[in-house]
Design a protein around this motif. Structure first.
Motif, PDB file in Angstrom:
ATOM      1  N   CYS A   1       0.821  -1.220   0.000  1.00 24.97           N
ATOM      2  CA  CYS A   1       0.000   0.000   0.000  1.00 24.97           C
ATOM      3  C   CYS A   1       0.854   1.267   0.000  1.00 24.97           C
ATOM      4  O   CYS A   1       0.319   2.364  -0.209  1.00 24.97           O
ATOM      5  N   ALA A   2       2.130   1.151   0.267  1.00 28.12           N
ATOM      6  CA  ALA A   2       3.013   2.317   0.371  1.00 28.12           C
ATOM      7  C   ALA A   2       3.571   2.746  -0.974  1.00 28.12           C
ATOM      8  O   ALA A   2       4.514   3.537  -1.023  1.00 28.12           O
ATOM      9  N   GLN A   3       2.992   2.236  -2.064  1.00 27.11           N
ATOM     10  CA  GLN A   3       3.465   2.542  -3.414  1.00 27.11           C
ATOM     11  C   GLN A   3       4.969   2.269  -3.540  1.00 27.11           C
ATOM     12  O   GLN A   3       5.775   3.183  -3.703  1.00 27.11           O
TER      13      GLN A   3
ATOM     14  N   VAL B   1      -3.638  -9.125  -6.524  1.00 30.13           N
ATOM     15  CA  VAL B   1      -3.216  -7.729  -6.410  1.00 30.13           C
ATOM     16  C   VAL B   1      -3.087  -7.384  -4.934  1.00 30.13           C
ATOM     17  O   VAL B   1      -3.625  -8.072  -4.060  1.00 30.13           O
ATOM     18  N   ALA B   2      -2.376  -6.277  -4.679  1.00 32.17           N
ATOM     19  CA  ALA B   2      -2.263  -5.792  -3.306  1.00 32.17           C
ATOM     20  C   ALA B   2      -3.590  -5.155  -2.889  1.00 32.17           C
ATOM     21  O   ALA B   2      -4.587  -5.227  -3.608  1.00 32.17           O
ATOM     22  N   ALA B   3      -3.618  -4.510  -1.734  1.00 35.27           N
ATOM     23  CA  ALA B   3      -4.834  -3.859  -1.253  1.00 35.27           C
ATOM     24  C   ALA B   3      -5.140  -2.617  -2.087  1.00 35.27           C
ATOM     25  O   ALA B   3      -4.239  -1.965  -2.609  1.00 35.27           O
ATOM     26  N   PHE B   4      -6.422  -2.284  -2.200  1.00 34.37           N
ATOM     27  CA  PHE B   4      -6.878  -1.093  -2.908  1.00 34.37           C
ATOM     28  C   PHE B   4      -7.270  -0.021  -1.891  1.00 34.37           C
ATOM     29  O   PHE B   4      -7.807  -0.334  -0.816  1.00 34.37           O
ATOM     30  N   SER B   5      -7.056   1.247  -2.252  1.00 33.86           N
ATOM     31  CA  SER B   5      -7.631   2.321  -1.454  1.00 33.86           C
ATOM     32  C   SER B   5      -9.152   2.213  -1.525  1.00 33.86           C
ATOM     33  O   SER B   5      -9.725   1.988  -2.586  1.00 33.86           O
ATOM     34  N   ALA B   6      -9.810   2.360  -0.378  1.00 29.62           N
ATOM     35  CA  ALA B   6     -11.266   2.240  -0.336  1.00 29.62           C
ATOM     36  C   ALA B   6     -11.958   3.383  -1.072  1.00 29.62           C
ATOM     37  O   ALA B   6     -13.159   3.322  -1.319  1.00 29.62           O
ATOM     38  N   LEU B   7     -11.218   4.440  -1.427  1.00 30.55           N
ATOM     39  CA  LEU B   7     -11.799   5.545  -2.178  1.00 30.55           C
ATOM     40  C   LEU B   7     -11.905   5.234  -3.667  1.00 30.55           C
ATOM     41  O   LEU B   7     -12.545   5.976  -4.406  1.00 30.55           O
ATOM     42  N   ARG B   8     -11.247   4.153  -4.088  1.00 28.04           N
ATOM     43  CA  ARG B   8     -11.317   3.768  -5.498  1.00 28.04           C
ATOM     44  C   ARG B   8     -12.528   2.889  -5.750  1.00 28.04           C
ATOM     45  O   ARG B   8     -12.919   2.073  -4.916  1.00 28.04           O
TER      46      ARG B   8
END
Length: 501
Positions: free
Chosen positions: A194-196, A241-248
């Motif tokens: 999540c830290a890009q 895939v890794a985790a997604f931002s919940a805003l997406r």
């Protein structure tokens, strides 16, 4: 008289199997090779042999236990040499070694899970699950180190292994011989994703991996029905895939989503940054030593900002396919800013794949790229603009030794090369090449100074700049704040010092 059937082939086969397991166990007691890289093919060949020979469950578990420990020691010894002076794209020799490490970790993760299928093996499942999670987390972290996409299936296997631990109700267990819960191992890997990680240097990846190992317990699993924020993430266990931002917005999930919040972790990050700025040392805060450096504080600051205020993209990217020239590093940009730039300045050719008013995505076409890294400054010149625009490398991606893509954020339409004079009682006056970024209305109210990280003492407020144009001018300025800190450069705002006379 009854005759006993005798199967010579079966006897020979069983003898061969016993010899193979003895060879494996005997090798495991031998001293380590002088060069850790020489152990990789032997470990992989013994793991493969152990899969094919017929041995008891106890023998297999005993051999795997020792091979896991030896493999992890080998990888720990290799990591410093793999990340030291790493340049992009990663050279073929280094990438071959990394691929060997990734292959070994995949075999360990798979074989640890296979132990759970041994019905005759009466032992708690948490250790095998913990080790499988740890091997997958290491595999993902090493992929981040070389700016390479994660191996196919790695994220999905990580999610599903942890889901299995939850079904068996051992996710909060701390297996004997370990110091962390399975949940913490899992969330450490997820947080790093999540830290890009493409926006991090290898040293920064290792730093955040260490940081999350210490503080992943600050993650809060929450219900998907609760309100979401920029610090909330979704995990689809069925997707690789890794985790997604919940805003997406996500496409319709194929499995129930898991949700977690980093709000508490963000509060901790900001508190730690404030304490570091107040002069408290990193070890006193249980932080890795790197947190005490300018680059370390910069990483923590970017992470806290990114997870606290994840805004929408302001500009639409437009796809492009035109060529551009690229120069890198403060010294390279300093020469490019001079009227008569020397022919020795390293310039390479790139393809602009998309652009917006904020920056570019570019792909390497030809020429020596020089020393490129995330967080360094570059200058780009397109056919449409003959000025050298100054940019910061925000992310890098390299799938193979011939492939390199960069994400560039535009800092200024041009830069003024200058010399920073630093008087010293011990070594005399030191002269450093720096770049002055001009004021940009509505974006930057004043000028900024780009210097190499660690070259300017923190306590020095007044700076003397020598600027060579038609005439040589001398300016005295004061730094008024820090705009950006990376492992390569520091960008600080400056203001002229008014002469009272």
């Amino acid at each position: 008289m009854t005759e006993t059937a005798f199967n010579p082939a079966g006897t020979v086969r069983n003898a061969v199997h016993q010899m193979d397991i003895r060879n494996i166990l005997q090798w495991l007691t031998s001293p380590a090779a002088p060069q850790p890289v020489d152990e990789l093919p032997i470990l992989r060949s013994h793991l493969q042999a152990l899969r094919e020979i017929q041995v008891t469950s106890v023998q297999r578990a005993h051999a795997l236990d020792r091979m896991y420990k030896r493999g992890m020691r080998v990888i720990a010894c290799l990591l410093p040499s793999l990340t030291r002076d790493l340049v992009l794209p990663v050279p073929r020799k280094t990438r071959r070694i990394v691929n060997g490490v990734l292959g070994l970790l995949q075999m360990l993760a798979d074989d640890m899970l296979a132990l759970l299928e041994e019905s005759s093996l009466a032992r708690p499942p948490e250790l095998a699950l913990w080790r499988s999670l740890q091997a997958l987390a290491q595999q993902l972290m090493i992929s981040h180190l070389i700016a390479c996409p994660a191996p196919t299936g790695a994220w999905q296997q990580l999610h599903q292994t942890y889901a299995r631990a939850r079904r068996l109700q051992v996710d909060t267990a701390v297996p004997r011989g370990t110091s962390r819960r399975l949940q913490d191992v899992y969330y450490s890997a997820v947080l790093l994703g999540c830290a890009q990680p493409t926006s991090l240097t290898p040293q920064e990846v290792l730093f955040l991996a260490d940081y999350f190992e210490r503080f992943s317990d600050q993650v809060e699993p929450i219900s998907t029905e609760l309100s979401v924020t920029s610090a909330t993430f979704w995990i689809d266990p069925a997707r690789d895939v890794a985790a997604f931002s919940a805003l997406r917005k996500l496409s319709r999930p194929t499995a129930p989503l898991d949700c977690f919040s980093c709000v508490r972790l963000c509060f901790l990050l900001r508190a730690q940054i404030a304490q570091l700025d107040a002069g408290i040392s990193a070890p006193e805060l249980n932080l890795p030593d790197f947190a005490g450096t300018s680059a370390g504080r910069g990483v923590l600051g970017r992470l806290a900002t990114r997870w606290s205020d994840l805004g929408k993209r302001r500009f639409i990217r437009r796809r492009q396919n035109h060529r551009a020239l690229l120069g890198s590093g403060i010294d390279g940009l300093w020469h490019l800013g001079q009227k008569g730039a020397p022919a020795s300045v390293n310039v390479s050719t790139w393809m602009v794949t998309n652009e917006s008013p904020e920056g570019y995505a570019v792909m390497h076409v030809s020429g020596n790229t020089g020393v490129l890294s995330v967080g360094n400054v570059v200058a780009i010149r397109t056919d449409a603009d003959q000025n050298w625009q100054v940019c910061l490398v925000r992310w890098a991606l390299s799938e193979n030794p011939e492939h390199l893509e960069l994400g560039l954020q535009i800092l200024a339409p041009k830069a003024v090369p200058a010399i920073l004079a630093q008087p010293s009682h011990d070594t005399g006056t030191e002269y450093l090449r720096v770049l002055i970024l001009p004021e940009i209305p509505k974006l930057r109210s004043g000028q900024s100074l780009v210097v190499a990280t660690g070259t300017l003492p923190k306590e020095r407020e007044k700076l003397l700049l020598l600027i060579e144009g038609d005439n040589v001018s001398v300016r005295e300025v004061s730094r008024t704040g820090i705009e950006e800190q990376t492992g390569s450069v520091e960008i600080m705002s400056i203001a002229p010092i008014q002469n009272p006379f």
